[in-house]
Design a protein around this motif. Structure first.
Motif, PDB file in Angstrom:
ATOM      1  N   LEU A 136     -16.592 -19.956   7.721  1.00  0.00           N
ATOM      2  CA  LEU A 136     -15.461 -19.349   7.014  1.00  0.00           C
ATOM      3  C   LEU A 136     -14.141 -19.984   7.438  1.00  0.00           C
ATOM      4  O   LEU A 136     -13.237 -20.155   6.621  1.00  0.00           O
ATOM      5  CB  LEU A 136     -15.446 -17.842   7.269  1.00  0.00           C
ATOM      6  N   LEU A 137     -14.038 -20.331   8.718  1.00  0.00           N
ATOM      7  CA  LEU A 137     -12.830 -21.030   9.172  1.00  0.00           C
ATOM      8  C   LEU A 137     -12.721 -22.397   8.492  1.00  0.00           C
ATOM      9  O   LEU A 137     -11.619 -22.870   8.213  1.00  0.00           O
ATOM     10  CB  LEU A 137     -12.853 -21.181  10.694  1.00  0.00           C
ATOM     11  N   GLY A 138     -13.863 -23.039   8.242  1.00  0.00           N
ATOM     12  CA  GLY A 138     -13.845 -24.307   7.525  1.00  0.00           C
ATOM     13  C   GLY A 138     -13.326 -24.139   6.108  1.00  0.00           C
ATOM     14  O   GLY A 138     -12.524 -24.943   5.624  1.00  0.00           O
ATOM     15  N   ALA A 139     -13.759 -23.076   5.433  1.00  0.00           N
ATOM     16  CA  ALA A 139     -13.274 -22.798   4.080  1.00  0.00           C
ATOM     17  C   ALA A 139     -11.777 -22.512   4.097  1.00  0.00           C
ATOM     18  O   ALA A 139     -11.024 -22.968   3.226  1.00  0.00           O
ATOM     19  CB  ALA A 139     -14.035 -21.601   3.499  1.00  0.00           C
ATOM     20  N   PHE A 140     -11.339 -21.764   5.099  1.00  0.00           N
ATOM     21  CA  PHE A 140      -9.914 -21.463   5.256  1.00  0.00           C
ATOM     22  C   PHE A 140      -9.121 -22.741   5.498  1.00  0.00           C
ATOM     23  O   PHE A 140      -8.031 -22.946   4.939  1.00  0.00           O
ATOM     24  CB  PHE A 140      -9.743 -20.477   6.404  1.00  0.00           C
ATOM     25  N   ALA A 141      -9.681 -23.637   6.328  1.00  0.00           N
ATOM     26  CA  ALA A 141      -9.001 -24.899   6.626  1.00  0.00           C
ATOM     27  C   ALA A 141      -8.852 -25.757   5.375  1.00  0.00           C
ATOM     28  O   ALA A 141      -7.813 -26.395   5.164  1.00  0.00           O
ATOM     29  CB  ALA A 141      -9.780 -25.666   7.705  1.00  0.00           C
ATOM     30  N   VAL A 142      -9.886 -25.781   4.521  1.00  0.00           N
ATOM     31  CA  VAL A 142      -9.800 -26.547   3.272  1.00  0.00           C
ATOM     32  C   VAL A 142      -8.723 -25.963   2.361  1.00  0.00           C
ATOM     33  O   VAL A 142      -7.976 -26.691   1.703  1.00  0.00           O
ATOM     34  CB  VAL A 142     -11.168 -26.567   2.557  1.00  0.00           C
ATOM     35  N   ALA A 143      -8.632 -24.640   2.328  1.00  0.00           N
ATOM     36  CA  ALA A 143      -7.591 -23.996   1.512  1.00  0.00           C
ATOM     37  C   ALA A 143      -6.203 -24.366   2.024  1.00  0.00           C
ATOM     38  O   ALA A 143      -5.282 -24.628   1.236  1.00  0.00           O
ATOM     39  CB  ALA A 143      -7.775 -22.478   1.535  1.00  0.00           C
ATOM     40  N   ILE A 144      -6.027 -24.407   3.342  1.00  0.00           N
ATOM     41  CA  ILE A 144      -4.737 -24.803   3.916  1.00  0.00           C
ATOM     42  C   ILE A 144      -4.440 -26.259   3.557  1.00  0.00           C
ATOM     43  O   ILE A 144      -3.306 -26.615   3.215  1.00  0.00           O
ATOM     44  CB  ILE A 144      -4.734 -24.603   5.446  1.00  0.00           C
ATOM     45  N   ALA A 145      -5.479 -27.102   3.624  1.00  0.00           N
ATOM     46  CA  ALA A 145      -5.293 -28.504   3.237  1.00  0.00           C
ATOM     47  C   ALA A 145      -4.874 -28.609   1.773  1.00  0.00           C
ATOM     48  O   ALA A 145      -4.042 -29.437   1.407  1.00  0.00           O
ATOM     49  CB  ALA A 145      -6.580 -29.280   3.485  1.00  0.00           C
ATOM     50  N   LYS A 146      -5.462 -27.749   0.929  1.00  0.00           N
ATOM     51  CA  LYS A 146      -5.124 -27.737  -0.499  1.00  0.00           C
ATOM     52  C   LYS A 146      -3.652 -27.382  -0.711  1.00  0.00           C
ATOM     53  O   LYS A 146      -3.001 -27.880  -1.630  1.00  0.00           O
ATOM     54  CB  LYS A 146      -6.012 -26.718  -1.213  1.00  0.00           C
ATOM     55  N   SER A 147      -3.114 -26.545   0.181  1.00  0.00           N
ATOM     56  CA  SER A 147      -1.703 -26.158   0.065  1.00  0.00           C
ATOM     57  C   SER A 147      -0.768 -27.318   0.378  1.00  0.00           C
ATOM     58  O   SER A 147       0.406 -27.300   0.009  1.00  0.00           O
ATOM     59  CB  SER A 147      -1.396 -24.993   1.012  1.00  0.00           C
ATOM     60  N   GLY A 148      -1.286 -28.341   1.096  1.00  0.00           N
ATOM     61  CA  GLY A 148      -0.477 -29.509   1.433  1.00  0.00           C
ATOM     62  C   GLY A 148       0.213 -29.432   2.775  1.00  0.00           C
ATOM     63  O   GLY A 148       0.943 -30.347   3.150  1.00  0.00           O
ATOM     64  N   LEU A 149      -0.024 -28.353   3.541  1.00  0.00           N
ATOM     65  CA  LEU A 149       0.677 -28.187   4.819  1.00  0.00           C
ATOM     66  C   LEU A 149       0.367 -29.329   5.780  1.00  0.00           C
ATOM     67  O   LEU A 149       1.266 -29.944   6.358  1.00  0.00           O
ATOM     68  CB  LEU A 149       0.290 -26.836   5.436  1.00  0.00           C
ATOM     69  N   ALA A 150      -0.931 -29.607   5.958  1.00  0.00           N
ATOM     70  CA  ALA A 150      -1.317 -30.685   6.874  1.00  0.00           C
ATOM     71  C   ALA A 150      -0.877 -32.042   6.352  1.00  0.00           C
ATOM     72  O   ALA A 150      -0.460 -32.918   7.117  1.00  0.00           O
ATOM     73  CB  ALA A 150      -2.825 -30.666   7.102  1.00  0.00           C
ATOM     74  N   HIS A 151      -0.931 -32.236   5.034  1.00  0.00           N
ATOM     75  CA  HIS A 151      -0.522 -33.514   4.455  1.00  0.00           C
ATOM     76  C   HIS A 151       0.985 -33.722   4.570  1.00  0.00           C
ATOM     77  O   HIS A 151       1.460 -34.851   4.720  1.00  0.00           O
ATOM     78  CB  HIS A 151      -0.964 -33.587   2.992  1.00  0.00           C
ATOM     79  N   ALA A 152       1.740 -32.630   4.495  1.00  0.00           N
ATOM     80  CA  ALA A 152       3.184 -32.747   4.688  1.00  0.00           C
ATOM     81  C   ALA A 152       3.488 -33.246   6.093  1.00  0.00           C
ATOM     82  O   ALA A 152       4.362 -34.097   6.293  1.00  0.00           O
ATOM     83  CB  ALA A 152       3.856 -31.396   4.449  1.00  0.00           C
ATOM     84  N   LEU A 153       2.737 -32.725   7.052  1.00  0.00           N
ATOM     85  CA  LEU A 153       2.899 -33.179   8.429  1.00  0.00           C
ATOM     86  C   LEU A 153       2.510 -34.651   8.563  1.00  0.00           C
ATOM     87  O   LEU A 153       3.202 -35.432   9.218  1.00  0.00           O
ATOM     88  CB  LEU A 153       2.043 -32.307   9.360  1.00  0.00           C
TER      89      LEU A 153
ATOM     90  N   GLY B 294     -15.577 -26.284   2.322  1.00  0.00           N
ATOM     91  CA  GLY B 294     -15.183 -25.923   3.680  1.00  0.00           C
ATOM     92  C   GLY B 294     -16.358 -25.529   4.542  1.00  0.00           C
ATOM     93  O   GLY B 294     -16.439 -25.894   5.719  1.00  0.00           O
ATOM     94  N   MET B 295     -17.294 -24.785   3.953  1.00  0.00           N
ATOM     95  CA  MET B 295     -18.474 -24.377   4.714  1.00  0.00           C
ATOM     96  C   MET B 295     -19.334 -25.591   5.061  1.00  0.00           C
ATOM     97  O   MET B 295     -19.895 -25.664   6.157  1.00  0.00           O
ATOM     98  CB  MET B 295     -19.280 -23.345   3.924  1.00  0.00           C
ATOM     99  N   LYS B 296     -19.442 -26.553   4.132  1.00  0.00           N
ATOM    100  CA  LYS B 296     -20.206 -27.769   4.421  1.00  0.00           C
ATOM    101  C   LYS B 296     -19.559 -28.568   5.541  1.00  0.00           C
ATOM    102  O   LYS B 296     -20.244 -29.171   6.366  1.00  0.00           O
ATOM    103  CB  LYS B 296     -20.322 -28.632   3.157  1.00  0.00           C
ATOM    104  N   MET B 297     -18.225 -28.570   5.569  1.00  0.00           N
ATOM    105  CA  MET B 297     -17.501 -29.338   6.582  1.00  0.00           C
ATOM    106  C   MET B 297     -17.844 -28.867   7.996  1.00  0.00           C
ATOM    107  O   MET B 297     -17.951 -29.652   8.928  1.00  0.00           O
ATOM    108  CB  MET B 297     -15.993 -29.206   6.340  1.00  0.00           C
ATOM    109  N   MET B 298     -18.056 -27.558   8.145  1.00  0.00           N
ATOM    110  CA  MET B 298     -18.342 -26.992   9.466  1.00  0.00           C
ATOM    111  C   MET B 298     -19.829 -26.695   9.651  1.00  0.00           C
ATOM    112  O   MET B 298     -20.216 -26.096  10.662  1.00  0.00           O
ATOM    113  CB  MET B 298     -17.539 -25.708   9.649  1.00  0.00           C
ATOM    114  N   ALA B 299     -20.647 -27.092   8.682  1.00  0.00           N
ATOM    115  CA  ALA B 299     -22.070 -26.735   8.740  1.00  0.00           C
ATOM    116  C   ALA B 299     -22.762 -27.317   9.963  1.00  0.00           C
ATOM    117  O   ALA B 299     -23.581 -26.657  10.610  1.00  0.00           O
ATOM    118  CB  ALA B 299     -22.777 -27.201   7.466  1.00  0.00           C
ATOM    119  N   MET B 300     -22.451 -28.567  10.320  1.00  0.00           N
ATOM    120  CA  MET B 300     -23.117 -29.186  11.457  1.00  0.00           C
ATOM    121  C   MET B 300     -22.846 -28.403  12.731  1.00  0.00           C
ATOM    122  O   MET B 300     -23.756 -28.130  13.526  1.00  0.00           O
ATOM    123  CB  MET B 300     -22.649 -30.631  11.641  1.00  0.00           C
TER     124      MET B 300
END
Length: 438
Positions: A63-80, A287-293
């Motif tokens: 779920l944190l992975g899904a949340f992280a993808v949503a934050i990435a979608k907002s552009g916050l990390a990309h702005a940084l 997001g869930m796939k990203m953290m699946a491993m």
């Protein structure tokens, strides 16, 4: 031969041979169970029983992975990342040394904060690190150094600072289990007990900064393919991202649930329109796939740990060490730390190791004449040993999840081995010193 030694040794050998960590954990667990007298059926039963213990953590990370993808979608990390790229261009003519250390300092600060100030643990890594890989690679920073920096920030704060995850480890787990085993901890300053071992982690970080100081080149085309899909961000998306992060943080502290916190954060993104409703399902799955491993490794590690407990061989390992110890406090401290290292390397969690070893180490420490402060330091260090450097630890899995999105960072050889060498060896030395002088 002791079943725990065989199981952990086999797991590490297979991991170093580039066998997937999940397979290495399963094979190691079955070998340890068979040698420990559980039989095939008993080993499988214990392993299956332990799987449930890792399910909550795995779901939290998904779920944190899904949340992280949503934050990435907002552009916050990309702005940084965009800001960092501008700084790279500005520094190009004058040299990039200052920016290199600024990037390292930023990642270290965020990692430390993730344990104490904003206790989201490794959830920030898949959010922050992938957008910065292009910048880090342009600066030719060795990713092994970044892995060491991130692991330092994930481990050292909970070892020493009694806030956030540190409060749980130091007070609720370490002091509570030492007291339960028969030592009065009422007057003990836990930060005093763990100061010298924490300095061992600091020395390891300084060595890593020297070891990986040279420039290392990466394939920029592979980074380009994975680093960004065009992400547009606006003041609204930035504001929603900040609100979602704040809400997730408050909910996590209020309900003590990473699952609900991440879920609420994702819902805020969906309700605000930053994540479109028809895209929500795909983003959530991504997001869930990203953290699946990480999730599967944590589940397998829980099964591995349960098999080790069922064999009863941890106690036998300590008892076998007693014959070597005699009345030598120096040898006793060293062997206790080595046993702690071995157990944590297999289980992958210092939080789970302390309850296992405290019941055995505390009476042994009292018998050898260690002070209560030294016993707390010994048990705390023995538990933390191996968290940095275990293939199944989230302190190594997290950095790999962020640094290997383009397939240029191997989990075992680029994260596990460097963190083991730079943190476990100094921690052994400083933990032994703490036991002898406290």
């Amino acid at each position: 031969m002791n079943a725990v030694v065989v199981a952990v040794g086999l797991m590490l050998i297979l991991s170093l041979s580039r066998v997937h960590v999940v397979i290495a954990l399963i094979v190691g667990a079955l070998a340890g169970g068979l040698l420990g007298g559980l039989g095939l059926e008993g080993s499988l039963s214990a392993f299956n029983k332990g799987l449930g213990g890792g399910a909550t953590v795995a779901l939290s990370y998904a779920l944190l992975g899904a949340f992280a993808v949503a934050i990435a979608k907002s552009g916050l990390a990309h702005a940084l990342a965009d800001k960092a790229l501008i700084l790279v261009g500005q520094q190009a003519k004058r040299g990039t040394g200052l920016l290199k250390w600024a990037m390292i300092g930023l990642l270290m600060s965020v990692a430390i904060s993730s344990q104490n100030i904003l206790p989201i643990h490794i959830a920030f890594i898949p959010l922050l690190v992938p957008p910065l890989l292009y910048v880090l690679s342009q600066l030719k920073i060795d990713r092994r150094l970044i892995a060491c920096v991130l692991t330092f920030g994930l481990v050292t704060p909970y070892m020493f600072l009694p806030v956030g995850f540190g409060s749980i480890f130091l007070n609720d787990i370490l002091l509570a289990n030492v007291a339960r085993a028969g030592v009065d901890t009422s007057g003990i300053q836990v930060t005093q007990a763990m100061l010298i071992p924490a300095l061992g982690m600091v020395s390891g970080l300084l060595i890593a900064l020297f070891s990986y100081r040279k420039a290392r080149s990466y394939d920029m085309e592979r980074i380009e393919q994975t680093k960004r899909v065009a992400v547009r961000y606006s003041p609204k998306s930035m504001l929603v991202a900040v609100l979602a992060v704040a809400a997730a943080f408050v909910i996590q502290l209020w309900l003590d649930s990473m699952i609900i916190g991440a879920l609420i954060g994702f819902v805020i993104f969906s309700a605000s329109g930053v994540v479109r409703w028809r895209e929500a399902d795909d983003l959530f799955t991504e997001g869930m796939k990203m953290m699946a491993m990480i999730g599967f490794i944590m589940i397998a590690a829980a099964g591995f740990a349960e098999v080790m407990r069922e064999t009863g061989q941890v106690g036998a390992l300590v008892e076998a060490s007693v014959a070597w110890i005699g009345n030598s406090k120096a040898l006793g401290a060293l062997l206790m730390l080595l046993v702690g290292l071995l157990v944590t390397m297999g289980i992958g969690s210092s939080f789970s190791t302390v309850p296992i070893i405290a019941a055995i180490f505390v009476p042994l420490g009292v018998e050898l004449g260690f002070s209560p402060l030294a016993i707390v330091s010994l048990v705390g260090t023995a538990g933390a040993l191996g968290d940095a450097g275990s293939p199944a630890s989230d302190s190594t899995l997290g950095p790999t999840a962020g640094l290997n999105v383009d397939g240029q960072h191997n989990h075992v050889w680029d994260t596990v081995v460097p963190t083991f060498l730079h943190y476990n060896l100094p921690l052994l030395a400083f933990g032994w010193l703490a036991a002898m002088v406290l």
